[in-house]
Design an enzyme around this catalytic site. Structure first.
Site, PDB file in Angstrom:
ATOM      1  N   ILE A  72      50.062  40.724  34.849  1.00 52.45           N
ATOM      2  CA  ILE A  72      48.988  39.797  35.239  1.00 52.45           C
ATOM      3  C   ILE A  72      49.539  38.385  35.314  1.00 52.45           C
ATOM      4  O   ILE A  72      50.241  37.923  34.412  1.00 52.45           O
ATOM      5  CB  ILE A  72      47.797  39.908  34.257  1.00 52.45           C
ATOM      6  CG1 ILE A  72      47.147  41.287  34.430  1.00 52.45           C
ATOM      7  CG2 ILE A  72      46.776  38.799  34.514  1.00 52.45           C
ATOM      8  CD1 ILE A  72      45.939  41.541  33.551  1.00 52.45           C
ATOM      9  N   LEU A  73      49.247  37.695  36.421  1.00 54.03           N
ATOM     10  CA  LEU A  73      49.740  36.328  36.617  1.00 54.03           C
ATOM     11  C   LEU A  73      48.732  35.344  36.023  1.00 54.03           C
ATOM     12  O   LEU A  73      47.518  35.560  36.087  1.00 54.03           O
ATOM     13  CB  LEU A  73      49.942  36.061  38.105  1.00 54.03           C
ATOM     14  CG  LEU A  73      51.049  36.915  38.739  1.00 54.03           C
ATOM     15  CD1 LEU A  73      50.947  36.912  40.256  1.00 54.03           C
ATOM     16  CD2 LEU A  73      52.432  36.453  38.284  1.00 54.03           C
TER      17      LEU A  73
ATOM     18  N   GLU B 173      41.996  33.675  39.226  1.00 53.57           N
ATOM     19  CA  GLU B 173      42.253  33.696  37.779  1.00 53.57           C
ATOM     20  C   GLU B 173      41.585  34.870  37.068  1.00 53.57           C
ATOM     21  O   GLU B 173      41.909  35.152  35.917  1.00 53.57           O
ATOM     22  CB  GLU B 173      41.837  32.355  37.147  1.00 53.57           C
ATOM     23  CG  GLU B 173      40.371  32.026  37.167  1.00 53.57           C
ATOM     24  CD  GLU B 173      39.837  31.557  38.516  1.00 53.57           C
ATOM     25  OE1 GLU B 173      40.624  31.504  39.494  1.00 53.57           O
ATOM     26  OE2 GLU B 173      38.638  31.274  38.599  1.00 53.57           O
TER      27      GLU B 173
ATOM     28  N   LEU C   2      45.426  57.999  52.047  1.00 51.75           N
ATOM     29  CA  LEU C   2      44.257  57.799  52.918  1.00 51.75           C
ATOM     30  C   LEU C   2      43.732  56.367  52.901  1.00 51.75           C
ATOM     31  O   LEU C   2      43.034  55.967  53.826  1.00 51.75           O
ATOM     32  CB  LEU C   2      43.111  58.751  52.504  1.00 51.75           C
ATOM     33  CG  LEU C   2      43.409  60.241  52.597  1.00 51.75           C
ATOM     34  CD1 LEU C   2      42.196  61.054  52.160  1.00 51.75           C
ATOM     35  CD2 LEU C   2      43.798  60.613  54.038  1.00 51.75           C
ATOM     36  N   ALA C   3      44.037  55.626  51.843  1.00 46.54           N
ATOM     37  CA  ALA C   3      43.433  54.289  51.741  1.00 46.54           C
ATOM     38  C   ALA C   3      44.472  53.177  51.609  1.00 46.54           C
ATOM     39  O   ALA C   3      44.602  52.336  52.502  1.00 46.54           O
ATOM     40  CB  ALA C   3      42.457  54.255  50.558  1.00 46.54           C
TER      41      ALA C   3
ATOM     42  N   GLY D 165      57.119  51.724  44.762  1.00 47.04           N
ATOM     43  CA  GLY D 165      57.159  50.949  45.997  1.00 47.04           C
ATOM     44  C   GLY D 165      56.685  51.672  47.246  1.00 47.04           C
ATOM     45  O   GLY D 165      57.104  51.336  48.346  1.00 47.04           O
TER      46      GLY D 165
ATOM     47  N   ASN E 201      53.739  51.408  48.497  1.00 44.47           N
ATOM     48  CA  ASN E 201      52.999  50.391  49.270  1.00 44.47           C
ATOM     49  C   ASN E 201      53.959  49.429  49.956  1.00 44.47           C
ATOM     50  O   ASN E 201      53.712  49.007  51.088  1.00 44.47           O
ATOM     51  CB  ASN E 201      52.011  49.642  48.368  1.00 44.47           C
ATOM     52  CG  ASN E 201      50.745  50.435  48.170  1.00 44.47           C
ATOM     53  OD1 ASN E 201      49.947  50.586  49.088  1.00 44.47           O
ATOM     54  ND2 ASN E 201      50.568  50.982  46.972  1.00 44.47           N
TER      55      ASN E 201
ATOM     56  N   HIS F 225      44.416  47.397  44.792  1.00 42.57           N
ATOM     57  CA  HIS F 225      43.975  48.050  43.555  1.00 42.57           C
ATOM     58  C   HIS F 225      43.427  49.434  43.909  1.00 42.57           C
ATOM     59  O   HIS F 225      42.652  49.560  44.862  1.00 42.57           O
ATOM     60  CB  HIS F 225      42.909  47.200  42.864  1.00 42.57           C
ATOM     61  CG  HIS F 225      42.472  47.801  41.568  1.00 42.57           C
ATOM     62  ND1 HIS F 225      43.233  47.709  40.413  1.00 42.57           N
ATOM     63  CD2 HIS F 225      41.390  48.560  41.253  1.00 42.57           C
ATOM     64  CE1 HIS F 225      42.630  48.368  39.444  1.00 42.57           C
ATOM     65  NE2 HIS F 225      41.510  48.893  39.931  1.00 42.57           N
TER      66      HIS F 225
HETATM   67  C1  GAR Z   1      49.364  51.839  43.525  1.00 43.16           C
HETATM   68  O1  GAR Z   1      48.442  52.893  43.443  1.00 43.16           O
HETATM   69  C2  GAR Z   1      48.673  50.507  43.349  1.00 43.16           C
HETATM   70  O2  GAR Z   1      47.393  50.446  43.921  1.00 43.16           O
HETATM   71  C3  GAR Z   1      48.573  50.446  41.851  1.00 43.16           C
HETATM   72  O3  GAR Z   1      49.797  50.968  41.384  1.00 43.16           O
HETATM   73  C4  GAR Z   1      50.337  51.866  42.351  1.00 43.16           C
HETATM   74  C5  GAR Z   1      51.724  51.408  42.741  1.00 43.16           C
HETATM   75  O4  GAR Z   1      52.385  52.340  43.555  1.00 43.16           O
HETATM   76  N1  GAR Z   1      48.331  49.111  41.399  1.00 43.16           N
HETATM   77  C6  GAR Z   1      47.617  48.811  40.336  1.00 43.16           C
HETATM   78  O5  GAR Z   1      47.117  49.633  39.612  1.00 43.16           O
HETATM   79  C7  GAR Z   1      47.446  47.309  40.070  1.00 43.16           C
HETATM   80  N2  GAR Z   1      46.350  47.080  39.193  1.00 43.16           N
HETATM   81  P1  GAR Z   1      53.609  51.956  44.480  1.00 43.16           P
HETATM   82  O6  GAR Z   1      54.658  51.268  43.594  1.00 43.16           O
HETATM   83  O7  GAR Z   1      54.119  53.284  44.968  1.00 43.16           O
HETATM   84  O8  GAR Z   1      53.132  51.073  45.593  1.00 43.16           O
END
Ligand code: GAR
Length: 202
Positions: free
Chosen positions: A95-96, A150, A181-182, A14, A16, A112
Site C-alpha cells: 500500500i502506497l 489515499e 475474463l475481466a 505479472g 496483468n 483489483h
Molecule cells: C491480480 O489478480 C490482481 O488483481 C491482484 O493480484 C493479482 C496479481 O496477478 N491484485 C490485488 O489483489 C491488489 N489488491 P498478476 O501478478 O499475475 O498480474
C-alpha cells in the site's frame, strides 16, 4: 503523436503486466508507452516478462531501505529519471502512502480482483479476495480498475467487469477466470482510456 510514459508496478507473476505488454504490441494501447517496470520483489516473474519485452526494470526493496518513506523516495527517483506520466499498479501488493498518492493525482490506477466496494481495502489482495467472495456466497464477482488515492481501493472507478462464480470454484479457479475474463481486458482498456485523456490535455 505524443505518448504518455507509463511505469508498471508489480510484485508477482505479472499476468496483468503481460496483458499490458501484449496490448501495446497489438495496438489496444496506442496513447501510452510502457517505459519501466518496478517490482518490490526481486524474485517476481513479472521481471522476466519485462526483460523478454526489452522493458527496463527496477527492483526496490523496503527491507533494504528501512522505511516506507525511503522506499517511496527511491520509487519516485526512478519515476523522475524515466519521466513517467502515468503509473499502473498491476498486482502490486504494497500500500502506497497518502503523501505518495497525493503527488500523482489521477495518474495512478490499480486493478483489483473484485467488484468494488465488495471485498476490498486493507487485507484484501490476491487469492484472499476470491476466498472471501466464495465464503460469503456471492454469485457474481469480477474485477475493478480504479484511480488510486489515499483510501486503499477507494479511488474513482474507471471500469468494472462481472464474472459468475461456479458452485465448485476454488479461490484458484476463480482467480484464473476473473483474470482471463475481466482483468486482462479492462486493465489495458483503462490504460488506453486514461493515457488518451492525459495526452489530449498536454
Ligand atoms: C491480480 O489478480 C490482481 O488483481 C491482484 O493480484 C493479482 C496479481 O496477478 N491484485 C490485488 O489483489 C491488489 N489488491 P498478476 O501478478 O499475475 O498480474
Amino acid at each position: 503523436m505524443k505518448k504518455a510514459r507509463i511505469a508498471i508496478m508489480v510484485s508477482g507473476g505479472g499476468t496483468n503486466l503481460q496483458a499490458l505488454i501484449d496490448a501495446e504490441q497489438n495496438g489496444i494501447i496506442s496513447s501510452g508507452k510502457i517505459c519501466l517496470v518496478i517490482s518490490n520483489n526481486a524474485g517476481a516473474f513479472a521481471l522476466e516478462r519485462a526483460k523478454n519485452a526489452s522493458i527496463d526494470t527496477a527492483v526496490v526493496l523496503k527491507s533494504d531501505l528501512g522505511s516506507q518513506e525511503a522506499f517511496e523516495g527511491r520509487i519516485k527517483e526512478y519515476l523522475t529519471e524515466y519521466q513517467i506520466d502515468f503509473i499502473v499498479l498491476a498486482g502490486f501488493m504494497s500500500i502506497l502512502s497518502e503523501s505518495f498518492t497525493r503527488e500523482y493525482p489521477r495518474r495512478i490506477i490499480n486493478v483489483h480482483p473484485s467488484l468494488i466496494p465488495a471485498f476490498c481495502g486493507k487485507g484484501f489482495y490476491g487469492l484472499r479476495v476470491h476466498q472471501a467472495a466464495i465464503d460469503y456466497g456471492v454469485k457474481l464477482t469480477g474485477a475493478t480498475v480504479h484511480f488510486v488515492n489515499e483510501v486503499p481501493d477507494g479511488g474513482e472507478i474507471i471500469m468494472q467487469k462481472a464474472v459468475k462464480i461456479r458452485e465448485n470454484d476454488t479461490p484458484e479457479t476463480l482467480q484464473k477466470r476473473v483474470m482471463r475474463l475481466a482483468e486482462w481486458k479492462i486493465l489495458p482498456e483503462s490504460v488506453e482510456k486514461v493515457c488518451a485523456e492525459l495526452v489530449r490535455k498536454d
